[in-house]
Design a protein around this motif. Structure first.
Motif, PDB file in Angstrom:
ATOM      1  N   ARG A 251      42.576  68.147  46.546  1.00 49.11           N
ATOM      2  CA  ARG A 251      42.128  67.391  47.720  1.00 49.11           C
ATOM      3  C   ARG A 251      43.291  67.160  48.697  1.00 49.11           C
ATOM      4  N   ALA A 252      44.455  66.752  48.180  1.00 47.25           N
ATOM      5  CA  ALA A 252      45.614  66.496  49.049  1.00 47.25           C
ATOM      6  C   ALA A 252      46.079  67.776  49.737  1.00 47.25           C
ATOM      7  N   VAL A 253      46.074  68.863  49.003  1.00 42.84           N
ATOM      8  CA  VAL A 253      46.506  70.140  49.574  1.00 42.84           C
ATOM      9  C   VAL A 253      45.505  70.623  50.621  1.00 42.84           C
ATOM     10  N   ALA A 254      44.222  70.504  50.320  1.00 43.59           N
ATOM     11  CA  ALA A 254      43.200  70.912  51.294  1.00 43.59           C
ATOM     12  C   ALA A 254      43.319  70.089  52.571  1.00 43.59           C
ATOM     13  N   ARG A 255      43.533  68.780  52.432  1.00 45.48           N
ATOM     14  CA  ARG A 255      43.691  67.912  53.598  1.00 45.48           C
ATOM     15  C   ARG A 255      44.909  68.344  54.414  1.00 45.48           C
ATOM     16  N   GLU A 256      46.026  68.603  53.741  1.00 46.49           N
ATOM     17  CA  GLU A 256      47.254  69.044  54.425  1.00 46.49           C
ATOM     18  C   GLU A 256      47.054  70.381  55.133  1.00 46.49           C
ATOM     19  N   ALA A 257      46.298  71.277  54.508  1.00 51.24           N
ATOM     20  CA  ALA A 257      46.057  72.614  55.073  1.00 51.24           C
ATOM     21  C   ALA A 257      44.979  72.607  56.147  1.00 51.24           C
ATOM     22  N   GLY A 258      44.206  71.519  56.199  1.00 45.76           N
ATOM     23  CA  GLY A 258      43.109  71.462  57.163  1.00 45.76           C
ATOM     24  C   GLY A 258      41.948  72.350  56.779  1.00 45.76           C
ATOM     25  N   VAL A 259      41.728  72.485  55.467  1.00 48.07           N
ATOM     26  CA  VAL A 259      40.614  73.300  54.969  1.00 48.07           C
ATOM     27  C   VAL A 259      39.757  72.451  54.036  1.00 48.07           C
ATOM     28  N   ALA A 260      38.579  72.933  53.733  1.00 47.35           N
ATOM     29  CA  ALA A 260      37.699  72.255  52.794  1.00 47.35           C
ATOM     30  C   ALA A 260      38.246  72.401  51.376  1.00 47.35           C
ATOM     31  N   VAL A 261      37.993  71.391  50.563  1.00 46.03           N
ATOM     32  CA  VAL A 261      38.440  71.442  49.165  1.00 46.03           C
ATOM     33  C   VAL A 261      37.845  72.661  48.468  1.00 46.03           C
ATOM     34  N   GLY A 262      36.617  72.994  48.806  1.00 47.54           N
ATOM     35  CA  GLY A 262      35.978  74.161  48.208  1.00 47.54           C
ATOM     36  C   GLY A 262      36.737  75.449  48.484  1.00 47.54           C
ATOM     37  N   LEU A 263      37.317  75.571  49.672  1.00 41.30           N
ATOM     38  CA  LEU A 263      38.098  76.762  49.996  1.00 41.30           C
ATOM     39  C   LEU A 263      39.381  76.803  49.159  1.00 41.30           C
ATOM     40  N   ALA A 264      40.024  75.663  49.000  1.00 37.55           N
ATOM     41  CA  ALA A 264      41.219  75.605  48.141  1.00 37.55           C
ATOM     42  C   ALA A 264      40.856  75.994  46.711  1.00 37.55           C
ATOM     43  N   ASN A 265      39.714  75.494  46.224  1.00 37.97           N
ATOM     44  CA  ASN A 265      39.260  75.844  44.870  1.00 37.97           C
ATOM     45  C   ASN A 265      38.850  77.307  44.767  1.00 37.97           C
ATOM     46  N   TYR A 266      38.376  77.883  45.864  1.00 39.87           N
ATOM     47  CA  TYR A 266      38.023  79.299  45.872  1.00 39.87           C
ATOM     48  C   TYR A 266      39.266  80.161  45.667  1.00 39.87           C
ATOM     49  N   HIS A 267      40.359  79.766  46.312  1.00 33.14           N
ATOM     50  CA  HIS A 267      41.600  80.544  46.226  1.00 33.14           C
ATOM     51  C   HIS A 267      42.379  80.288  44.941  1.00 33.14           C
TER      52      HIS A 267
END
Length: 187
Positions: free
Chosen positions: A31-47
């Motif tokens: 969640r923190a990384v997705a927020r920092e990257a400006g992407v959805a948490v789902g996209l971070a989990n996809y990668h």
């Protein structure tokens, strides 16, 4: 589509490194990384499957960046290539507090987790091997064992500057360390 995924992957890794440098391992979450990257948490989990996979990818990325430090310009003689690479490792931009904080976090991770340690050790070996090749090209008269010892001594000097610079930024000390690295390489 593939370019978009690669760009998202890069943004997520950039964000991971930023959060890690700023907040340490405890602050890194999907969640923190997705927020920092400006992407959805789902996209971070996809990668990345999980926090460990995310941090492993970030560690590998830093290892690749370290290898770039000892990648010389192509149109210089061997001595100039070695000097160039020694200077890059102690460049003021590389000694920036944010980056040094990140390095400290990554070294700490390597001390507590075998998977992170393996990634870090692999990166260190690659760096040492490339540094040794630069020394060998600049000093073909040296025996291989001496070349490897010099490369290891240079890495120890560089690591010392990186660790110290986060606490006591002193450009003059970094310049003296660069001179010691050049002496180790050439004398």
């Amino acid at each position: 589509m593939a370019d978009t995924l690669v760009m998202a992957d890069e943004r997520i890794l950039d964000a991971t490194l930023a959060v890690l440098a700023r907040e340490g391992i405890a602050g890194v979450s999907m969640r923190a990384v997705a927020r920092e990257a400006g992407v959805a948490v789902g996209l971070a989990n996809y990668h990345f499957d999980n926090k460990t996979a995310l941090i492993c990818a970030a560690l590998r990325r830093v290892g690749d960046q370290d290898l770039e430090l000892v990648t010389p310009p192509p149109n210089a003689d061997a001595a100039e290539q070695l000097r160039y690479c020694l200077q890059r490792a102690l460049d003021p931009a590389f000694l920036a507090p944010d980056y040094l904080s990140l390095r400290l976090q990554l070294w700490s991770l390597a001390g507590v987790d075998p998977q992170f340690a393996d990634i870090n050790q692999t990166a260190q070996r690659r760096y040492l091997e490339q540094l040794a090749e630069l020394i060998a090209a600049a000093r073909p008269d040296l025996p291989r064992a001496d070349i490897e010892r010099r490369a290891a001594d240079i890495l120890i000097e560089q690591n010392g500057v990186w660790l110290t610079a986060i606490l006591i930024p002193d450009r003059a000390a970094a310049d003296r360390a660069l001179q010691r690295c050049e002496t180790l390489a050439f004398d």
